[in-house]
Enzyme design. Structure first.
Site: not given
Ligand SMILES: NC(=O)c1ccc[n+]([C@@H]2O[C@H](COP(=O)([O-])OP(=O)(O)OC[C@H]3O[C@@H](n4cnc5c(N)ncnc54)[C@H](OP(=O)(O)O)[C@@H]3O)[C@@H](O)[C@H]2O)c1
Length: 352
Positions: A53, A244, A250
């Protein structure tokens, strides 16, 4: 907040885990630390990171997230925090990781954890995970196993480091006190069972967790993997619960809304599939018809699923983080759950 044990380990984690993969790209160090402080103050004791990351992975940002986390961690009471990190695997073309040789050999895993511990400024990682499998499997939006990828250009079987060898190395790290428990990520049913079989046969450590994508538009875990989780006592850590950001609604309100999807064109290919927009519309409408935000509906669904032990949330600002943590307190009515089932049958796994 509830706290739950990870598999057969001694790790007791909050049902909501804080993801960090935006720290060092979309988020500055100060923003990262503000998020971490807030999460901790609201009962979250579980933090997920990875050597790779921030995302999208780039040579110039590689390792920034762990470094920023390390600066924060050194001022915390270490034993109050359950820290998960991951070693990157092979076949993703990340030439800046170990000079492009990211296979999970003993030397590579040892080198990865050595560097992670240094960056994280700690002596141990509570949960050390293999970020993705060593062997050929469909990954990050691919959804079919392709036997052709087992062969190299000359038609020879490609070699990969055996699961037995990977487990052996992880066993050493546990013995040395560098790791408390181990986990898999982006795994398939065959791989999970094979890890468990070899642990039993050779008296090696057992995986405690599986970190896979799980949300309203990707419930592939429900087909086959969920039974393994239940019968084998493996805890699911659900990542990308908001798909994502698609499930926040949004991009329906404004297709150009600022966010990962519009900032990093070409990165979120997993969501570039025919039914993603239709499913986003349907789930957002369901939420709003019942007085919920689309985010509350999507997060509450994952957080309270029987097969999910901890939901890994992510945020790029404090407003998002507050909404996401608070979603833990949202309960979905039986009526909403029935409608979710109906939509799931109409549009099953649009973003596998
Ligand atoms: N093992 C793996 O391969 C893998 C893969 C992916 C993730 N992960 C882990 O899982 C965690 C979470 O994954 P993810 O970030 O993909 O989760 P997600 O919940 O699908 O997306 C989070 C993203 O959505 C947007 N967001 C979040 N809350 C919001 C809200 N209330 N209103 C509007 N937009 C919102 C933000 O991005 P924007 O502001 O850019 O829109 C935020 O970074 C990562 O940090 C990581 O630790 C692991």
């Amino acid at each position: 907040m509830q706290y739950r044990q990870l598999g057969g380990s001694n790790l007791n984690v909050s049902a909501v885990c804080l993801g960090t993969m935006t720290y060092g790209d979309q988020n500055t160090e100060a923003e990262a630390h503000e998020q971490l402080d807030y999460a901790l103050a609201h009962g979250i004791n579980f933090i997920d990171t990875a050597e790779m990351y921030p995302v999208p992975p780039k040579a110039e940002t590689f390792t920034r997230t762990e470094t920023m986390l390390g600066h924060w961690l050194k001022n915390q009471q270490r034993d109050k925090i359950i820290l998960g990190s991951k070693v990157a695997g092979r076949n993703r073309g990340l030439s800046w990781i170990r000079n492009g040789d990211e296979s999970l050999t003993k030397a590579n895993i040892r080198s990865a954890i050595h560097d992670s511990l240094k960056r994280l400024q700690t002596d141990y990682i509570d949960l050390y995970q293999l970020h993705w499998p060593e062997r050929n499997v469909p990954l990050f939006g691919q959804y079919q196993f392709d036997p052709k990828l087992e062969l190299d250009a000359q038609g020879n079987q490609k070699a990969w480091v055996s699961i037995h060898s990977q487990l052996d190395t992880l066993a050493e790290l546990i013995q040395e006190g560098k790791v408390r428990a181990i986990g898999l990520s982006n795994e398939q049913p065959w791989g999970i069972m094979e890890f468990l079989r070899l642990s039993k046969e050779y008296n090696l450590p057992r995986v405690a967790t599986l970190q896979n994508s799980y949300h309203l538009m990707n419930r592939t875990v429900d087909f086959g993997i969920s039974e393994i989780l239940y019968r084998e006592n493996v805890s699911l850590l659900a990542y990308s619960p908001l798909a994502f950001g698609h499930l926040t609604g949004k991009y329906l309100d404004d297709p150009q809304a600022k966010g990962r999807v519009t900032m990093f064109l070409g990165y979120a290919q997993r969501y570039n599939k025919p039914n993603v927009a239709a499913a986003s519309v349907a789930y957002a409408k369901l939420a709003r018809d019942h007085g919920l935000t689309p985010t509350q509906l999507a997060l509450s669904f994952v957080m309270h699923r029987w097969c999910v032990t901890s939901t890994i949330i992510g945020a790029t600002n404090m407003m998002q983080l507050k909404e996401n943590i608070a979603a833990w307190n949202t309960t979905l009515s039986p009526e909403v759950m029935l409608e979710i089932d109906r939509l799931h049958l109409l549009m099953t796994n649009p973003a596998p």
